[in-house]
Structure formats: C-alpha cells, structure tokens
Design a protein around this motif. Structure first.
Motif, mmCIF file in Angstrom:
data_model
loop_
_atom_site.group_PDB
_atom_site.id
_atom_site.type_symbol
_atom_site.label_atom_id
_atom_site.label_comp_id
_atom_site.label_asym_id
_atom_site.label_seq_id
_atom_site.Cartn_x
_atom_site.Cartn_y
_atom_site.Cartn_z
ATOM 1 N N UNK A 25 0.852 -1.195 0.000
ATOM 2 C CA UNK A 25 0.000 0.000 0.000
ATOM 3 C C UNK A 25 0.887 1.244 0.000
ATOM 4 N N UNK A 26 1.907 1.249 0.853
ATOM 5 C CA UNK A 26 2.844 2.371 0.905
ATOM 6 C C UNK A 26 3.580 2.567 -0.399
ATOM 7 N N UNK A 27 3.936 1.466 -1.036
ATOM 8 C CA UNK A 27 4.647 1.534 -2.312
ATOM 9 C C UNK A 27 3.763 2.150 -3.397
ATOM 10 N N UNK A 28 2.497 1.744 -3.442
ATOM 11 C CA UNK A 28 1.567 2.320 -4.419
ATOM 12 C C UNK A 28 1.389 3.823 -4.191
ATOM 13 N N UNK A 29 1.308 4.215 -2.936
ATOM 14 C CA UNK A 29 1.152 5.633 -2.622
ATOM 15 C C UNK A 29 2.429 6.416 -2.940
ATOM 16 N N UNK A 30 3.576 5.828 -2.627
ATOM 17 C CA UNK A 30 4.857 6.494 -2.868
ATOM 18 C C UNK A 30 5.077 6.760 -4.354
ATOM 19 N N UNK A 31 4.751 5.773 -5.180
ATOM 20 C CA UNK A 31 4.952 5.921 -6.627
ATOM 21 C C UNK A 31 3.755 6.567 -7.320
ATOM 22 N N UNK A 32 2.821 7.062 -6.520
ATOM 23 C CA UNK A 32 1.635 7.771 -7.017
ATOM 24 C C UNK A 32 0.798 6.941 -7.995
ATOM 25 N N UNK A 33 0.743 5.635 -7.730
ATOM 26 C CA UNK A 33 -0.104 4.766 -8.534
ATOM 27 C C UNK A 33 -1.521 4.742 -7.973
ATOM 28 N N UNK A 34 -1.671 5.300 -6.789
ATOM 29 C CA UNK A 34 -2.987 5.411 -6.155
ATOM 30 C C UNK A 34 -3.055 6.764 -5.454
ATOM 31 N N UNK A 35 -4.248 7.369 -5.493
ATOM 32 C CA UNK A 35 -4.413 8.705 -4.915
ATOM 33 C C UNK A 35 -4.565 8.656 -3.398
ATOM 34 N N UNK A 36 -5.027 7.540 -2.882
ATOM 35 C CA UNK A 36 -5.228 7.415 -1.440
ATOM 36 C C UNK A 36 -5.204 5.966 -1.019
ATOM 37 N N UNK A 37 -5.296 5.741 0.277
ATOM 38 C CA UNK A 37 -5.230 4.399 0.846
ATOM 39 C C UNK A 37 -6.331 3.493 0.274
ATOM 40 N N UNK A 38 -7.559 3.992 0.248
ATOM 41 C CA UNK A 38 -8.683 3.193 -0.265
ATOM 42 C C UNK A 38 -8.457 2.803 -1.721
ATOM 43 N N UNK A 39 -7.988 3.738 -2.517
ATOM 44 C CA UNK A 39 -7.718 3.446 -3.925
ATOM 45 C C UNK A 39 -6.596 2.415 -4.069
ATOM 46 N N UNK A 40 -5.609 2.469 -3.202
ATOM 47 C CA UNK A 40 -4.515 1.495 -3.234
ATOM 48 C C UNK A 40 -5.049 0.091 -2.932
ATOM 49 N N UNK A 41 -5.937 -0.016 -1.951
ATOM 50 C CA UNK A 41 -6.507 -1.320 -1.615
ATOM 51 C C UNK A 41 -7.412 -1.816 -2.736
ATOM 52 N N UNK A 42 -8.144 -0.921 -3.375
ATOM 53 C CA UNK A 42 -8.965 -1.307 -4.530
ATOM 54 C C UNK A 42 -8.081 -1.824 -5.670
ATOM 55 N N UNK A 43 -6.916 -1.198 -5.863
ATOM 56 C CA UNK A 43 -5.963 -1.648 -6.875
ATOM 57 C C UNK A 43 -5.506 -3.070 -6.568
ATOM 58 N N UNK A 44 -5.175 -3.325 -5.291
ATOM 59 C CA UNK A 44 -4.733 -4.663 -4.879
ATOM 60 C C UNK A 44 -5.862 -5.674 -5.077
ATOM 61 N N UNK A 45 -7.086 -5.283 -4.711
ATOM 62 C CA UNK A 45 -8.231 -6.186 -4.859
ATOM 63 C C UNK A 45 -8.438 -6.563 -6.327
ATOM 64 N N UNK A 46 -8.353 -5.586 -7.188
ATOM 65 C CA UNK A 46 -8.555 -5.834 -8.622
ATOM 66 C C UNK A 46 -7.448 -6.722 -9.183
ATOM 67 N N UNK A 47 -6.237 -6.465 -8.762
ATOM 68 C CA UNK A 47 -5.080 -7.181 -9.295
ATOM 69 C C UNK A 47 -4.952 -8.599 -8.736
ATOM 70 N N UNK A 48 -5.172 -8.749 -7.432
ATOM 71 C CA UNK A 48 -4.884 -10.024 -6.768
ATOM 72 C C UNK A 48 -6.100 -10.888 -6.459
#
Length: 105
Positions: A25-48
């Motif tokens: 989650x921190x990595x996604x936020x650091x590299x600006x692949x997600x705008x916020x924590x919730x979006x980062x978790x949604x990205x993980x859910x979609x991917x994994x």
C-alpha cells in the motif's frame, strides 16, 4: 497492521479473505499509482483477487467473524453481503471432528 480486508466470494460459495500488505500500500502511494489508501486497496483487490471469484468487497477487520471454528462453512452471496455460516457444512465439520477424536482414542 492493516485493518482492511478484501472479501471475495468463491465459485463454491465459500469466502476468501485477503489481507493487503501495508508495505505494498505504501509503495503504491509512494509511486503515485494510487491517490489514497482506499484506492490502493482497490488496486490490490482488482489485481490479486478478481480471478478468485465475484463480489469483491473491502471491509474492516471487525466485520469478519472472530470464531473460526467453522471457517470452511463460511458463505457469502454471489452478489456480496455479510458472511454467514452454512449450517449443513458446519454440521459436517463437527461430525468429522468428532470422528477424528474418536479414532484417536
């Protein structure tokens, strides 16, 4: 530790629970692949989790039953919703545990 969990309804009706890694989650936020924590978790859910089943939902850890005695009997609608215990499957689990205990004696 992450308080969010990703619930997925499996094709069998069972429930898969995924705990997203705080580091990712921190990595996604650091590299600006997600705008916020919730979006980062949604990205993980979609991917994994998307390939595992249907009705993917992000829930707080408090929404998951704490008693895991009948974990293999947990069910969820194909459209989502809360986790419930299938009484038939729970009874089969109890019966198997009793037979296992009987055979050990």
């Amino acid at each position: 530790m992450t308080r969010e969990r990703i619930l997925t309804t499996l094709p069998t009706g069972g429930v898969a629970i995924t705990c997203p890694a705080e580091e990712f989650i921190g990595l996604l936020l650091f590299h600006r692949l997600a705008a916020g924590r919730r979006e980062a978790i949604e990205f993980i859910a979609e991917r994994d989790c998307r390939h595992l089943g249907t009705a993917i939902a992000i829930v707080d850890v408090d929404e998951i039953p704490t008693d895991r005695t009948h974990r293999n009997a947990w069910r969820r609608s194909a459209n989502g919703g809360p986790i419930w215990i299938c009484e038939t499957a729970a009874q089969a689990i109890d019966e198997q545990r009793m037979w296992d205990a009987y055979e050990r004696t």
